[in-house]
Write an enzyme that holds these catalytic residues in place. Structure first.
Site, PDB file in Angstrom:
ATOM      1  N   CYS A 166      -4.714  -3.094   2.883  1.00 51.99           N
ATOM      2  CA  CYS A 166      -4.382  -3.021   4.107  1.00 51.99           C
ATOM      3  C   CYS A 166      -5.964  -3.153   5.120  1.00 51.99           C
ATOM      4  CB  CYS A 166      -3.906  -1.678   4.361  1.00 51.99           C
ATOM      5  SG  CYS A 166      -3.179  -1.644   6.276  1.00 51.99           S
ATOM      6  N   ASN A 223       0.242  -1.032   5.298  1.00 48.54           N
ATOM      7  CA  ASN A 223       1.033  -0.024   6.436  1.00 48.54           C
ATOM      8  C   ASN A 223       0.430  -0.231   7.631  1.00 48.54           C
ATOM      9  OD1 ASN A 223       3.363   2.421   4.817  1.00 48.54           O
ATOM     10  ND2 ASN A 223       1.371   1.443   3.507  1.00 48.54           N
ATOM     11  N   LYS A 226      -9.384   2.059  -1.928  1.00 47.58           N
ATOM     12  CA  LYS A 226      -9.688   1.325  -0.616  1.00 47.58           C
ATOM     13  C   LYS A 226     -10.945   1.967   0.058  1.00 47.58           C
ATOM     14  CE  LYS A 226      -7.174   1.281   3.857  1.00 47.58           C
ATOM     15  NZ  LYS A 226      -5.799   1.831   4.492  1.00 47.58           N
ATOM     16  N   ASN A 246      -7.013   6.241  -1.913  1.00 50.92           N
ATOM     17  CA  ASN A 246      -5.800   5.339  -1.531  1.00 50.92           C
ATOM     18  C   ASN A 246      -6.087   4.085  -2.503  1.00 50.92           C
ATOM     19  OD1 ASN A 246      -4.092   3.436  -0.490  1.00 50.92           O
ATOM     20  ND2 ASN A 246      -4.643   3.807   1.570  1.00 50.92           N
ATOM     21  N   GLU A 268      -6.249   8.672   7.491  1.00 56.88           N
ATOM     22  CA  GLU A 268      -6.637   8.468   6.375  1.00 56.88           C
ATOM     23  C   GLU A 268      -7.991   9.026   5.997  1.00 56.88           C
ATOM     24  OE1 GLU A 268      -5.871   4.611   4.529  1.00 56.88           O
ATOM     25  OE2 GLU A 268      -5.019   3.921   6.603  1.00 56.88           O
ATOM     26  N   GLU A 302       0.895  -1.176   0.190  1.00 58.26           N
ATOM     27  CA  GLU A 302      -0.027  -0.160  -0.008  1.00 58.26           C
ATOM     28  C   GLU A 302       0.919   1.306   0.120  1.00 58.26           C
ATOM     29  OE1 GLU A 302      -1.539   0.902   3.788  1.00 58.26           O
ATOM     30  OE2 GLU A 302      -3.563   1.864   3.029  1.00 58.26           O
TER      31      GLU A 302
HETATM   32  N1  CDV Z   1      -3.102   1.477   6.641  1.00 60.15           N
HETATM   33  C1  CDV Z   1      -3.984   0.706   7.229  1.00 60.15           C
HETATM   34  O1  CDV Z   1      -4.929   0.507   7.062  1.00 60.15           O
HETATM   35  N2  CDV Z   1      -3.725   0.556   8.500  1.00 60.15           N
HETATM   36  C2  CDV Z   1      -4.681  -0.098   9.541  1.00 60.15           C
HETATM   37  C3  CDV Z   1      -4.374   0.247  10.798  1.00 60.15           C
HETATM   38  C4  CDV Z   1      -4.941   1.656  11.240  1.00 60.15           C
HETATM   39  C5  CDV Z   1      -4.752  -0.517  11.892  1.00 60.15           C
HETATM   40  C6  CDV Z   1      -4.580  -1.588   9.297  1.00 60.15           C
HETATM   41  O2  CDV Z   1      -5.750  -2.207   9.532  1.00 60.15           O
HETATM   42  O3  CDV Z   1      -3.431  -2.386   9.381  1.00 60.15           O
END
Ligand code: CDV
Length: 313
Positions: A168, A193, A123, A106, A142, A46
Site C-alpha cells: 500500500c 486499502n 510493511k 502488516n 496503522e 493488503e
Molecule cells: N493502507 C494504506 O497504507 N493506505 C494509505 C493511505 C493512508 C493514503 C495509502 O497510501 O494508500
C-alpha cells in the site's frame, strides 16, 4: 520468453462482521476464475482477510488481537492454500501478523506453485497516527497497531523470475522500488486499502487518489524496468469507501490491465519477464549509470534540511 500469466484479484468490501472463512471462500472463487483464465500467479490485497480495521480506534488489546493471525497458514486460510496447490497457482496476499514473541506487523506472503511460503514482507512505510485524531474525518491507526517492518525489501527467485513485494503506502516511495531494483527485481506485487477520500483534505476526491496511485506504480515500474501489480481492497466498508483501481503495469510504465469495479474482480495479463531486460541493460543499467557518490542524503537523512539562508547584504 519467460511468460507468467498474472491475476490481480481485487476484493470488494469486507465488513466488520464478515468471517475469515467467508472471505477465503471469495478468494477461492477468484482463484478458480484465475485458473480458468490460465493464471500462474494470483495477487490479493493488503490485509485481505478482514475489514481494514486500522480505521477503528481500539484500546482493548484483546479486541485488537481478533484482527491478527498467529500462524500462516491457519485453519481459516488452509483451504486457500489447498486450492492454490490443487490449481498449481502461486499466490500472494496480505494479513495482520502477530509473531510468537508478540510483535505486530502488516505482512504479505508469497508462495510457489505448491503453496509453500517462499517469501515474507512486512510493511515499512506505515501511514497514519497512533492516537485518536479529532482533526481527521476518519481514523487511520496503522502506527498504533503495527510496528514498521523489520525485513527490508527482499527479492526472491520464484517461477524463474525475480519477485518482490511491498504494501500500500510503500508504493508511493521511490526508495522501495529502487531497493528491489538493485536486486534485479522483475515483478513487484503489492496490495492496498486506500480510502476514496483524504481524511485530512475533504475536497481531495477519487480522481486525484486514483491518479496518484497510478503515477506511483507506473513510475516505479518504468524507473526500475519491472512489472508492477497493484491490487485493491475496494468498496464501502462499514460506511467508509475504499477506491479500486487495481492495475498491472509493464516495465515501460504502461497499464496493461485495469479493474473497472469496486467489487471482487479479476484482472489478468500475460507478463513476459524478459521484457524487463531492455530497460535494465540500457537507460536503467544501474551498474553503469548510478552515481552513489552523490546520493548520501538518501540513506542518511529522513526529513528535509534546507540550504543555508539567503545571504543578507
Ligand atoms: N493502507 C494504506 O497504507 N493506505 C494509505 C493511505 C493512508 C493514503 C495509502 O497510501 O494508500
Amino acid at each position: 520468453m519467460r511468460e507468467i500469466v498474472i491475476g490481480g484479484a481485487q476484493l470488494g468490501a469486507i465488513q466488520k462482521a464478515d468471517t475469515r472463512e467467508a472471505v477465503v471462500d471469495r478468494m477461492i472463487a477468484l482463484l478458480q476464475q484465475a485458473k480458468g483464465a490460465g493464471c500462474d500467479l494470483v495477487v490479493y490485497p493488503e490485509l485481505a482477510l478482514t475489514t481494514f480495521f486500522p480505521r477503528w480506534y481500539i484500546e482493548d488489546s484483546a479486541e485488537v488481537d481478533q484482527w491478527f493471525e498467529h500462524e500462516m497458514p491457519n485453519d481459516a486460510t488452509r483451504p486457500l492454500f489447498d486450492a492454490a496447490k490443487a490449481a498449481n497457482i502461486a499466490i500472494s496476499f496480505g494479513y495482520a501478523e502477530c509473531t510468537p514473541d508478540g510483535h505486530h506487523f502488516n505482512t504479505s506472503i508469497l508462495t510457489d506453485r505448491e503453496a509453500n511460503i517462499i517469501g515474507k514482507y512486512r510493511k515499512v512505510h506505515l501511514p497514519g497516527h497512533s492516537e485518536y485524531d479529532t482533526e481527521r474525518a476518519f481514523q487511520h491507526l496503522e502506527k498504533r497497531y503495527f510496528e514498521p517492518g523489520d525485513l527490508g525489501f527482499p527479492v526472491w527467485r520464484n517461477m524463474d523470475a525475480l519477485m518482490g513485494m511491498c504494501i500500500c503506502n510503500d508504493r508511493r516511495w521511490p526508495e522501495v522500488y529502487r531497493e528491489m531494483g538493485l536486486q534485479g527485481v522483475e515483478l513487484v506485487m503489492l496490495g492496498y486499502n486506500t480510502p476514496s477520500v483524504n481524511s485530512q483534505m475533504s475536497d481531495e476526491g477519487l480522481e486525484k487518489r486514483l491518479y496518484h496511485s497510478d503515477l506511483s506504480m507506473t513510475a516505479g515500474a518504468y524507473q526500475n524496468a519491472t512489472w508492477v501489480v497493484g491490487v485493491a481492497k475496494a468498496g464501502d466498508e462499514d460506511g467508509h469507501p475504499l477506491m479500486g483501481g487495481s492495475i498491472i503495469v509493464d516495465p515501460n510504465g504502461y497499464v496493461m490491465a485495469r479493474a473497472e469495479t469496486e467489487g471482487d474482480e479479476l484482472i489478468v495479463h500475460a507478463c513476459d519477464m524478459d521484457a524487463c531486460a531492455f530497460g535494465k541493460t540500457t537507460i536503467f543499467d544501474f551498474g553503469r549509470h548510478r552515481r552513489i557518490e552523490h546520493y548520501q542524503r538518501i540513506g542518511t537523512q529522513t526529513g528535509v534540511v534546507l540550504p543555508d539562508a539567503w545571504p543578507t547584504s
